[in-house]
Each structure stands twice: as C-alpha cells, then as structure tokens.
Design a protein around this motif. Structure first.
Motif, PDB file in Angstrom:
ATOM      1  N   GLU A   1       0.821  -1.211   0.000  1.00  0.00           N
ATOM      2  CA  GLU A   1       0.000   0.000   0.000  1.00  0.00           C
ATOM      3  C   GLU A   1       0.855   1.262   0.000  1.00  0.00           C
ATOM      4  O   GLU A   1       0.537   2.234  -0.685  1.00  0.00           O
ATOM      5  N   LEU A   2       1.942   1.253   0.764  1.00  0.00           N
ATOM      6  CA  LEU A   2       2.805   2.434   0.788  1.00  0.00           C
ATOM      7  C   LEU A   2       3.515   2.616  -0.550  1.00  0.00           C
ATOM      8  O   LEU A   2       3.715   3.754  -1.000  1.00  0.00           O
ATOM      9  N   ILE A   3       3.875   1.519  -1.198  1.00  0.00           N
ATOM     10  CA  ILE A   3       4.445   1.638  -2.546  1.00  0.00           C
ATOM     11  C   ILE A   3       3.434   2.287  -3.479  1.00  0.00           C
ATOM     12  O   ILE A   3       3.780   3.144  -4.301  1.00  0.00           O
ATOM     13  N   GLN A   4       2.160   1.925  -3.324  1.00  0.00           N
ATOM     14  CA  GLN A   4       1.119   2.524  -4.155  1.00  0.00           C
ATOM     15  C   GLN A   4       1.032   4.034  -3.920  1.00  0.00           C
ATOM     16  O   GLN A   4       0.844   4.814  -4.856  1.00  0.00           O
ATOM     17  N   VAL A   5       1.179   4.465  -2.664  1.00  0.00           N
ATOM     18  CA  VAL A   5       1.185   5.897  -2.342  1.00  0.00           C
ATOM     19  C   VAL A   5       2.308   6.601  -3.088  1.00  0.00           C
ATOM     20  O   VAL A   5       2.107   7.623  -3.770  1.00  0.00           O
ATOM     21  N   PHE A   6       3.531   6.058  -2.978  1.00  0.00           N
ATOM     22  CA  PHE A   6       4.693   6.731  -3.555  1.00  0.00           C
ATOM     23  C   PHE A   6       4.702   6.645  -5.082  1.00  0.00           C
ATOM     24  O   PHE A   6       5.162   7.580  -5.750  1.00  0.00           O
ATOM     25  N   VAL A   7       4.190   5.557  -5.639  1.00  0.00           N
ATOM     26  CA  VAL A   7       4.072   5.461  -7.095  1.00  0.00           C
ATOM     27  C   VAL A   7       3.123   6.542  -7.619  1.00  0.00           C
ATOM     28  O   VAL A   7       3.416   7.238  -8.602  1.00  0.00           O
ATOM     29  N   ASN A   8       1.966   6.718  -6.945  1.00  0.00           N
ATOM     30  CA  ASN A   8       1.011   7.753  -7.371  1.00  0.00           C
ATOM     31  C   ASN A   8       1.632   9.141  -7.313  1.00  0.00           C
ATOM     32  O   ASN A   8       1.459   9.955  -8.231  1.00  0.00           O
ATOM     33  N   LEU A   9       2.355   9.422  -6.223  1.00  0.00           N
ATOM     34  CA  LEU A   9       2.930  10.759  -6.069  1.00  0.00           C
ATOM     35  C   LEU A   9       4.052  11.011  -7.075  1.00  0.00           C
ATOM     36  O   LEU A   9       4.153  12.121  -7.625  1.00  0.00           O
ATOM     37  N   LEU A  10       4.883   9.993  -7.335  1.00  0.00           N
ATOM     38  CA  LEU A  10       5.958  10.193  -8.309  1.00  0.00           C
ATOM     39  C   LEU A  10       5.397  10.288  -9.728  1.00  0.00           C
ATOM     40  O   LEU A  10       5.874  11.099 -10.535  1.00  0.00           O
ATOM     41  N   GLU A  11       4.385   9.485 -10.041  1.00  0.00           N
ATOM     42  CA  GLU A  11       3.739   9.594 -11.353  1.00  0.00           C
ATOM     43  C   GLU A  11       3.184  11.006 -11.562  1.00  0.00           C
ATOM     44  O   GLU A  11       3.377  11.613 -12.626  1.00  0.00           O
TER      45      GLU A  11
END
Length: 353
Positions: free
Chosen positions: A242-252
């Motif tokens: 879930e935290l990877i999903q957070v950071f992927v969204n923000l970097l995208e």
C-alpha cells in the motif's frame, strides 16, 4: 458458572426527572411549555446552537415556516411530528427535528434535534461519486462506439483510418481499465479502514525501488528524478504494497504534471516537531504549480484542476484519493505546498514505529 444477579432500583428510576434523561442524551434536546417557551436546554443543544435562555420563544430562535407548523401541531393539537431543518452558518448542518408531548398532562413538550449532517454528506458523496464514475466511463465508451460505427460504415475499407481508430480505441479501453482498477482499489481500502497487521519497512529502500520502477515514465516525460538518499534507514510500519502505491502515485503525478520543470526532487527526513517523531517524504516538482483554492480539494474523488489536461495525461482523478485513504489507514497524513509558477511539494508524514 452461575449467572450474576442484578438488582434494579425501581425507586431510583422513578426519581429520575425528564431533565436528568435529557442531560444524558448526546443529541440537542429543548423542552418547551404549552406556549412554546423554552424551559430547559441540554448541554448538547448549547454546544450546537449556543445559549438559548429560558423564556425564549423557540420559533423566534428557529425561524422557518416548517418549524412554526411543527410547533403549532404539537402545542395546539398535542400531535407528535417531525420536520427537516438546516443551518448554513456558522457551518452547514442538517437536522431531523421531532416534537413530542412529554408525559400526560405535564404541559411540556420535548423538541429533539437529530443531527443528519454526516448522513447527508455521505449521501451527496455517494451520488456525486456515481455521477462522476458514470461520466468517466461513458465518455470513452461513446468514443469507442462512434469509432466502431465509422469502421463498419464509411471507413470500412480505409486502412489508414482503421489503424488510427484502433489505436485510439485501445487507448480509451486502457483508460477505462485503469479507472476500474482505481475504483476497486479505493473500494477495497475503504472497506478496511484499519490495518490488521503491520510490518516494519525501510522507506529509503522502498522509495529507491519506486524510483527504479518508474524510470521509464520519467524518461518518457523528459524528467530527471533526483533522490537524496539518506545513509541511514528510515523505518516505518505498515503495508509495503500500500505504501508503494502511495509513492508510485505521487511520483507519477510529479513526473506528469511537473514535466515542464524537467526535474523531480525526492527527500526523506526525520521530523521531531510534534509530540511523536515522524518520517517525512517529499516529492518536489518544478512545474506550473497549483493555485491555493484547489489545494484543499485535490484529494477528493474525481476532482481535477484541469479536467482536459488530466485526461490527456491518462489521469483517472482517483490517485490522490487513494493516497489519502491509505495514509489514513497508516495514521499518516499528506500536506501540499505550492504556488502557481513555482511547482508543488507533496509531503507524506508517517509515524515512526
């Protein structure tokens, strides 16, 4: 094992007054006499509406025709009734008001205010959500339907048009698939607001893996991602996926919407300003930035600053809503600092384990 025997004091129950019972109710309660004059106000009513002195004519405080009719029915005809009532200042609130004669021959009436604000807000959110989701799916479907009709008719034998239309149709179906995936993700997160278990993970390694996995996207947008990697681990607890999903969204988002700046900076630091230490991870872009009036709303579902630009960049309007819900599950928070023309900085705060 013998069941415990409880003794009830009926006399103590009989001694309780209407005032005692109203004081224990968490909803606003106002008691009036046969003339509609306030005789008692509980603490909840004072908290919601401010002081309502004894002797006040209740309909002078709540001046609506529906309230007048409700009080007339209760006072003159002794009939219980209910109405919907709303206030817009100092904040928007909605109530269901019940008027009931209090006991036989007491000459008193209980006015009960049931707060419906949260229920109404959720109903509006649900209606908006369905409307927005339907619109987001209907648009690409209409486009695909139009191209199919054209391919079966005027462009039946036009190879160049066929290839162009098929490419557009593939893009639209991919967008719908992303939207459905995000909808399912958001629904799954909302159904489980609290994490059942947590694992310790190092945010430094987690961010490094996210940067590596999105290297192709950064290259596609011509953006250099600069990660100021700390030498020491930065530990948090939670769901790695879930935290990877957070950071992927923000970097995208930083790569897509900060493309004009050509660079995204990522920093991780330990923050000890509050009562509990936190790990702050910031994604800083140098794009066009965000106007102040949009910042409080950018985590709402389907909220877009520029809807057309978002669709061109394959945005679904749900990414930051997912980020917000995941961080809530992790007892974290998201802050946004931005000014038009100066880029934007999205910072994730997560508590140390």
């Amino acid at each position: 094992m013998p069941q415990a025997q409880f003794q009830y004091d009926d006399e103590a129950l009989d001694r309780l007054s209407a005032r005692d019972l109203a004081a224990a109710v968490p909803d606003p309660i106002v008691m009036v006499d046969a003339r509609g004059t306030v005789r008692y106000v509980n603490e909840a009513a004072i908290s919601f509406f401010g002081p309502i002195p004894q002797g006040t004519i209740l309909t002078h405080r709540f001046r609506t025709p529906d309230m007048q009719r409700l009080m007339d029915a209760a006072l003159r005809e002794g009939r219980a009734g209910a109405i919907d009532y709303g206030e817009r200042v100092p904040m928007e609130r909605a109530f269901r008001i019940f008027a009931t004669p209090l006991g036989a021959g007491s000459g008193l009436y209980m006015i009960h205010f049931k707060d419906q604000s949260e229920t109404r807000r959720i109903d509006r959110m649900r209606a908006d959500f369905i409307a927005n989701a339907s619109h987001e799916l209907r648009t690409p479907l209409a486009s695909i339907s139009g191209f199919i009709e054209t391919l079966r008719g005027p462009a039946r034998n036009d190879e160049k048009a066929r290839e162009s239309f098929l490419q557009i149709m593939q893009t639209q179906t991919s967008r719908m698939a992303r939207l459905i995936d995000d909808l399912l993700t958001l629904s799954r997160i909302e159904m489980k607001p609290h994490l059942p278990s947590r694992e310790k993970l190092d945010l430094v390694d987690t961010i490094a893996s996210v940067v590596d996995s999105l290297g192709y996207l950064a290259a596609e947008y011509g953006v250099e991602v600069v990660f100021a990697r700390p030498s020491a681990p930065m530990l948090v607890s939670g769901s790695r996926d879930e935290l990877i999903q957070v950071f992927v969204n923000l970097l995208e988002n930083a790569c897509k919407y900060g493309q004009a700046g050509g660079r995204v900076d990522i920093t991780i630091e330990r923050v000890e300003e509050g009562p509990n230490p936190e790990i702050a991870t910031t994604f800083r872009d140098y794009g066009p930035g965000i106007a102040e009036e949009h910042i409080p709303r950018i985590t709402e579902r389907f909220y877009r600053i520029d809807a057309e630009k978002s669709r061109v960049k394959n945005g679904t309007g749900l990414g930051l809503a997912i980020v917000k819900h995941i961080l809530t599950r992790h007892e974290g928070r998201l802050t946004v600092r931005s000014r038009p023309g100066e880029g934007a900085a999205f910072t994730v705060y997560l508590p140390e384990p």
